[in-house]
Design a protein around this motif. Structure first.
Motif, PDB file in Angstrom:
ATOM      1  N   ARG A  66     -27.884  -8.821 -42.147  1.00 24.00           N
ATOM      2  CA  ARG A  66     -28.931  -9.190 -43.103  1.00 24.00           C
ATOM      3  C   ARG A  66     -28.422  -9.067 -44.549  1.00 24.00           C
ATOM      4  O   ARG A  66     -28.721  -9.908 -45.392  1.00 24.00           O
ATOM      5  CB  ARG A  66     -30.154  -8.296 -42.911  1.00 24.00           C
ATOM      6  N   GLN A  67     -27.674  -8.028 -44.848  1.00 18.96           N
ATOM      7  CA  GLN A  67     -27.171  -7.808 -46.201  1.00 18.96           C
ATOM      8  C   GLN A  67     -26.197  -8.905 -46.623  1.00 18.96           C
ATOM      9  O   GLN A  67     -26.082  -9.223 -47.800  1.00 18.96           O
ATOM     10  CB  GLN A  67     -26.483  -6.444 -46.308  1.00 18.96           C
ATOM     11  N   ASN A  68     -25.477  -9.453 -45.676  1.00 16.82           N
ATOM     12  CA  ASN A  68     -24.461 -10.451 -46.007  1.00 16.82           C
ATOM     13  C   ASN A  68     -24.896 -11.889 -45.742  1.00 16.82           C
ATOM     14  O   ASN A  68     -24.085 -12.800 -45.822  1.00 16.82           O
ATOM     15  CB  ASN A  68     -23.180 -10.149 -45.218  1.00 16.82           C
ATOM     16  N   THR A  69     -26.180 -12.070 -45.475  1.00 16.36           N
ATOM     17  CA  THR A  69     -26.695 -13.427 -45.282  1.00 16.36           C
ATOM     18  C   THR A  69     -27.107 -13.969 -46.641  1.00 16.36           C
ATOM     19  O   THR A  69     -27.986 -13.443 -47.299  1.00 16.36           O
ATOM     20  CB  THR A  69     -27.899 -13.421 -44.309  1.00 16.36           C
ATOM     21  N   ARG A  70     -26.457 -15.016 -47.092  1.00 15.04           N
ATOM     22  CA  ARG A  70     -26.703 -15.574 -48.424  1.00 15.04           C
ATOM     23  C   ARG A  70     -27.800 -16.637 -48.407  1.00 15.04           C
ATOM     24  O   ARG A  70     -28.557 -16.764 -49.336  1.00 15.04           O
ATOM     25  CB  ARG A  70     -25.415 -16.181 -48.960  1.00 15.04           C
TER      26      ARG A  70
END
Length: 193
Positions: free
Chosen positions: A11-15
């Motif tokens: 989730r943190q790295n989904t742009r």
């Protein structure tokens, strides 16, 4: 790493996020759904016989399997059954069944699958019988699996069902076909008009 931690990193790295695509699918349909069901049933190794609801189904089934000695069914209109999957103490008592007779809820013309809801205590009758007869109303044949899944209802007592299409068969790498490896060696669909 725990599953929750992995999901959080994703989730943190989904742009950029995308909406789910529209999944409206119109399944295949046939000009004559019954003819297609019959053709597919025979193509997968099953047999189809037609009868009227007023016919003597017990005699029809006896005529289809004249060598059979042991029948199993819990259907109220089948009186030739010596074994009943509702009254056996355990599934193993159904071993030795020549012909199991069950009710199909709906048939699928696309692939000859028949939805068999578990409406009996021991579903083993569907798999342990040498031959299986599925009683199916002609009006309950649908075109495709999309329509079938839209109509499936589970019996709340058992919450189980299965699609069956033709007799059980398997082949090894040398393509030696074996009938009845995991279930019935033969399947007859008795279509009621």
């Amino acid at each position: 790493m725990k599953k929750e931690q992995l999901f959080e990193k994703l989730r943190q790295n989904t742009r950029e996020q995308f909406d789910m695509p529209d999944m409206t699918i119109d399944g295949i349909t046939y000009p004559d759904v019954y003819a297609q069901f019959r053709q597919m049933t025979e193509a997968v190794g099953g047999k189809v016989f037609e009868a009227k609801k007023t016919d003597d189904l017990n005699q029809i089934i006896r005529n289809l399997y004249p060598e059979a000695k042991t029948f199993a069914s819990n259907l109220p209109f089948i009186n030739i059954a010596q074994k009943n999957p509702d009254t056996v103490a355990e599934a193993g008592e159904l071993n030795g069944t020549d012909v199991g007779i069950v009710q199909g809820a709906l048939g699928v013309a696309e692939n000859a699958c028949i939805w068999i809801p578990q409406t009996m205590k021991e579903k083993a009758v569907c798999f342990i019988s040498e031959y299986l007869v599925v009683v199916l109303d002609r009006q309950n044949i649908v075109h495709n699996m999309h329509q079938a899944y839209a109509r499936i209802e589970m019996d709340p007592r058992y919450n189980f069902g299965t699609f069956i299409s033709g007799p059980s068969k398997t082949a090894d790498i040398e393509q030696a076909l074996v009938m009845g490896a995991q279930a019935a060696r033969g399947l007859t669909v008795l279509i009621l008009e």
